[in-house]
Design a protein around this motif. Structure first.
Motif, short mmCIF file in Angstrom:
data_model
loop_
_atom_site.label_atom_id
_atom_site.label_comp_id
_atom_site.label_asym_id
_atom_site.label_seq_id
_atom_site.Cartn_x
_atom_site.Cartn_y
_atom_site.Cartn_z
N PRO A 1 31.94 -22.98 -16.66
CA PRO A 1 30.86 -23.39 -15.77
C PRO A 1 29.98 -24.48 -16.36
N VAL A 2 29.80 -24.46 -17.69
CA VAL A 2 28.98 -25.52 -18.31
C VAL A 2 29.63 -26.87 -18.05
N ALA B 1 29.52 -27.52 -14.08
CA ALA B 1 28.22 -27.78 -13.46
C ALA B 1 27.51 -28.96 -14.14
N ILE B 2 27.53 -29.00 -15.45
CA ILE B 2 26.71 -30.00 -16.14
C ILE B 2 27.49 -31.30 -16.33
N LYS C 1 30.38 -32.11 -14.62
CA LYS C 1 31.21 -32.47 -13.46
C LYS C 1 32.67 -32.66 -13.88
N ASN D 1 20.26 -19.58 -22.34
CA ASN D 1 20.43 -18.52 -21.36
C ASN D 1 21.58 -17.58 -21.73
N GLN E 1 19.78 -18.60 -14.60
CA GLN E 1 20.75 -19.66 -14.28
C GLN E 1 21.98 -19.08 -13.60
N LEU F 1 25.26 -21.18 -13.10
CA LEU F 1 25.87 -22.50 -13.21
C LEU F 1 26.84 -22.79 -12.06
N MET F 2 27.45 -21.73 -11.54
CA MET F 2 28.41 -21.96 -10.46
C MET F 2 27.69 -22.35 -9.17
N ALA G 1 25.08 -24.49 -9.04
CA ALA G 1 24.19 -25.60 -9.38
C ALA G 1 24.15 -26.63 -8.26
N ASP H 1 20.01 -28.45 -11.54
CA ASP H 1 21.27 -28.77 -12.21
C ASP H 1 21.84 -27.61 -13.01
N LEU H 2 21.03 -26.60 -13.30
CA LEU H 2 21.56 -25.43 -14.00
C LEU H 2 21.67 -24.23 -13.05
N ARG I 1 19.32 -22.99 -11.09
CA ARG I 1 18.11 -22.18 -10.97
C ARG I 1 17.46 -22.48 -9.62
#
Lengths: 530, 278
Positions: A302-303, A306-307, A309, A386, B42, B44-45, B47, B61-62, B64
């Motif tokens: 997911p990192v 999401a971050i 792309k 987190n 968070q 992330l999925m 976002a 972007d995280l 939240r």
């Protein structure tokens, strides 16, 4: 009526003329970089070179003996051909003739030897020591004739050509170095396609065309390297056509740029791998189970999605899949239960507030990160914080200015002010052995700063021994095996929470051709043309 | 007084200002109970979701919840502004009173110091202060207080100078009142109203300082939500996810707008020149 038309034509022609006639040669090539060029000496002097901007400038000003093409293959540059002896210790290079430095000094064996000795000698070159040390000791550099030199190393040195092709392998004018001393870093002289014109520190560097370049007349009259720290500004400048090339594009802006009719986006999987480094001097991190637990606590998928792309790849070795000597050595799948179990075995039990405790001490740590220096640094750090929160570790973020960041790492072990730090290392010679040595070889002394980037103060005699053997091995398969062994040990010792390898993302105007982006993060403009 | 207040609240702009500020104060005070989600949680999925039923301002972007973060940030930003301004009053009041009441050399020395501080643009001063003390909540409060204090001290001094020589003060002095009694019983009550008005108006400047420091990365550290740092960390999304910037931006604008309306209203309330107006 006719007169009026004629006037109109003349006016229109006058207005448009500069575009028609001048576009070919007189427009400078402007490159907006995330960090400024500060120093351009291949030998690290007291003025530090800011990465990658400094080397990107050096690749235009200097030629190397051997160079990387954009596939990271080694190709001739100032050396036209070379051979290596049977024992792997002596390398003979035939040098290019009729080459002069920007200051008129002729390039020949003497100049090449001056450059090599200056790089090898730790007194004159303090930077990139793991690259140049293997050429030192009992090694020699000698002249065979005016255009042939031989490099003999004490032990066989496998990645010697990689060292010569590295940014610090740019050949400097001996006359200019002698004349300018330390000032050479701010007035460099090489043989490259563009020559130094002026440097406005922190703002921009201007290079002018080297009309006498041996490789043919370079395409632009000037190359301007401008420091534009804010990515949004870089993108706006590119979109409006005020600059031609920009680097370090946030992944979320790629789609937007790809949709632009006059812009190309270039992405390459990079050699830089990222992780959170442990400060192994801290007591809680001396237990390998704790370090492994942290590795299991991070959900990398997911990192990256999401971050980044998806412009990044999870790593399965401390070094990138594209580095020389890479073998996959393992994974730390996302497994919170396993992380909790490992922490429990190490004596950490959750307190009433959910935070882990051991001997009455809560598990509280600091995470150091720069802002805007590494791709998505602050976002990744928050995500990591987190993940740690989930397993009961309370982390506070300490973010610092990019310029100040390195000083937090390059200090003696008792002066480290952080518990974990986000770090990415790029083996800028393409060699995984260099990567592993820089980060994981034991530091010679604990009284000074780390020798290279081993600021975790990791130390494993077996790793040191294998790295020594790998350096002395020229045979690629054997070397790969040794480096693989090192990677496996380090991976399991987990001095880092291993994360991902990034993609380099660069964008350019469509009209600029031949912009090369190396997996070692450098954008090479020497062959760029309209 | 009460009648005047009621009359003022009938003016829509002023009532609106007061209402707006009340909304912010309520949001700040009750943030932990008002937020629909944990502002630091968070996912992330999930976002970068645009505003929707589940996340009525979208997600950042995280992943939240943005609404929760904007509300949680109100608590931080308002707390910093309020505490910072109160601290400024604590610093400025004795300086201003002393300078105004004692006069002479004391006055000259104190005012030279405050003038020196005033020569710095307040944001520059704030950046310097935060760099000195290190980024974080406490430093920002100190920076707000120290940038607001010099002007406030000057104001108090000038009000004291106006008041200290009024006839009733002279009368009290003639009756043998000491300086402490004069200040406490005669000067302070007469200038308090105008000081309150001024500090209210200062609140909007303080908010700009706080969010600017946050934007520059010198304020409250992530992941804590703060309007300025929310803007800073998401500004690369301007083209792709503009709601990320719209929410904290609107929050800042709304607060400053409300506070300025209220400040104007209060000025009218306390301004003696307006006292006799119908």
């Amino acid at each position: 009526m006719k007169t009026r038309l004629a006037i109109a034509v003349i006016v229109a022609a006058t207005l448009l003329w500069p575009y028609a006639a001048g576009a070919q040669t007189d427009r400078p090539l402007v490159y907006a970089q995330n960090v400024p060029v500060t120093a351009m000496d291949t030998a690290g002097t007291t003025i530090g070179t800011v990465y990658p901007a400094g080397y990107e400038a050096m690749f235009l000003i200097y030629d190397n003996l051997v160079a990387f093409n954009d596939k990271m293959e080694l190709v001739p540059q100032l050396a036209t051909e070379w051979t290596v002896s049977q024992d792997g210790r002596t390398w003979t290079f035939r040098l290019r003739r009729n080459v002069t430095f920007h200051d008129g000094t002729p390039f020949n064996a003497d100049a090449a030897i001056f450059h090599l000795q200056r790089q090898i000698d730790p007194q004159t070159n303090r930077a990139n020591r793991p690259l140049w040390d293997p050429l030192g000791g009992a090694g020699t550099v000698r002249k065979i004739d005016d255009f042939t030199i031989a490099i003999t190393t004490e032990k066989p040195y496998g990645p010697l050509l990689n060292t010569l092709a590295h940014g610090s392998g740019g050949v400097v004018s001996p006359t200019a170095v002698r004349r300018l001393g330390e000032g050479f870093a701010r007035a460099p002289v090489g043989t490259g396609p563009y020559a130094f014109e002026r440097l406005e520190t922190g703002t921009e560097l201007v290079l002018r065309r080297n009309d006498a370049y041996w490789g043919g007349r370079p395409a632009y009259s000037r190359v301007v390297m401008r420091h534009v720290p804010d990515p949004t500004t870089r993108i706006a400048l590119l979109q409006s056509g005020q600059v031609d090339v920009i680097n370090l594009i946030p992944p979320e802006n790629v789609a937007q740029l790809q949709g632009h009719p006059n812009i190309d986006v270039i992405t390459r999987p990079a050699l830089r791998t990222f992780g959170f480094a442990f400060n192994l001097n801290r007591r809680q991190f001396q237990d390998v189970r704790v370090r492994q637990a942290f590795n299991y606590a991070v959900n990398r998928g997911p990192v990256i999605k999401a971050i980044f792309k998806d412009f990044a790849t999870p790593i399965d070795s401390p070094i990138s899949p594209n580095a020389v000597g890479y073998v996959p050595v393992g994974t730390y799948p996302y497994d919170v239960d396993r992380a909790r179990t490992l922490l429990g075995e190490a004596g950490w039990r959750p307190g009433p507030d959910g935070v882990l405790r051991k001997d009455g001490q809560a598990f509280e740590i600091t995470l150091l990160t720069p802002i805007g220096l590494l791709p998505k640094d602050i976002e990744v750090t928050q995500a990591f914080q987190n993940f740690l929160r989930v397993i009961g570790v309370r982390a506070t973020i300490n973010r610092v200015e990019p310029a100040a960041f390195w000083d937090f790492l390059r200090v003696p072990p008792d002066r480290l002010q952080w518990d974990m730090v986000l770090f990415g290392f790029n083996p800028s010679n393409g060699d995984g052995g260099y990567h592993l040595t820089s980060l994981f070889e034991s530091n010679p002394t604990r009284t000074g700063p780390p020798k290279v980037w081993n600021f975790t103060w990791y130390s494993n005699p077996r790793v040191d021994q294998l790295l020594g053997q790998a350096d002395a091995t020229v045979d690629a398969a054997r070397r790969r095996q040794l480096l693989g062994e090192v990677a496996r040990i380090v991976w399991n010792d987990a001095p880092y929470v291993w994360l991902y390898a990034e993609n380099v993302i660069v964008a350019k105007r469509k009209e600029v051709k031949n912009v090369e982006v190396l997996p070692v993060i450098f954008t090479i403009l020497r062959n760029a043309r309209p | 007084m009460r009648r005047r207040l009621r009359r003022l609240l009938r003016v829509p702009a002023m009532a609106g200002g007061a209402a707006l500020v009340a909304v912010y104060l309520t949001a700040g005070l009750l943030a932990p109970w008002l937020v629909p989600y944990d502002p630091d949680e968070q996912d992330l999925m999930a976002a970068l979701q645009p505003p929707s039923r589940a996340h009525w301002l979208g997600t950042d972007d995280l992943g939240r919840d943005l609404a929760s973060r904007v509300i949680a940030a109100a608590r931080v930003d308002l707390a910093v502004v309020v505490v910072g301004i109160l601290l400024a009053v604590v610093i400025a009041a004795p300086v201003g009173l002393l300078a105004g009441f004692v006069g002479g050399r004391t006055d000259r020395v104190l005012m030279t110091v405050s003038d020196a501080a005033l020569t710095f643009p307040s944001l520059v001063l704030a950046v310097v202060l935060v760099s000195l003390f290190g980024a974080g909540l406490r430093s920002v409060i100190v920076a707000v207080a120290l940038t607001a204090a010099p002007a406030l001290a000057r104001l108090i001094r000038s009000l004291v100078l106006q008041t200290a020589h009024l006839e009733y003060v002279d009368a009290a002095r003639a009756l043998g009142a000491g300086p402490g009694r004069l200040i406490a019983r005669h000067v302070v009550p007469n200038i308090a109203g105008r000081v309150i008005v001024y500090t209210t108006l200062m609140g909007s400047y303080a908010m700009l300082t706080v969010t600017a420091l946050g934007f520059l990365g010198l304020g409250v550290q992530p992941p804590a939500a703060e309007w300025g740092n929310m803007l800073a960390t998401t500004r690369t999304y301007l083209a792709t996810a503009p709601w990320l910037l719209a929410a904290p931006g609107a929050a800042i604008i709304g607060f400053i707008f409300g506070l300025n309306l209220l400040g104007d209203a209060l000025r009218d309330l306390f301004d003696p020149k307006l006292l006799w107006r119908p």
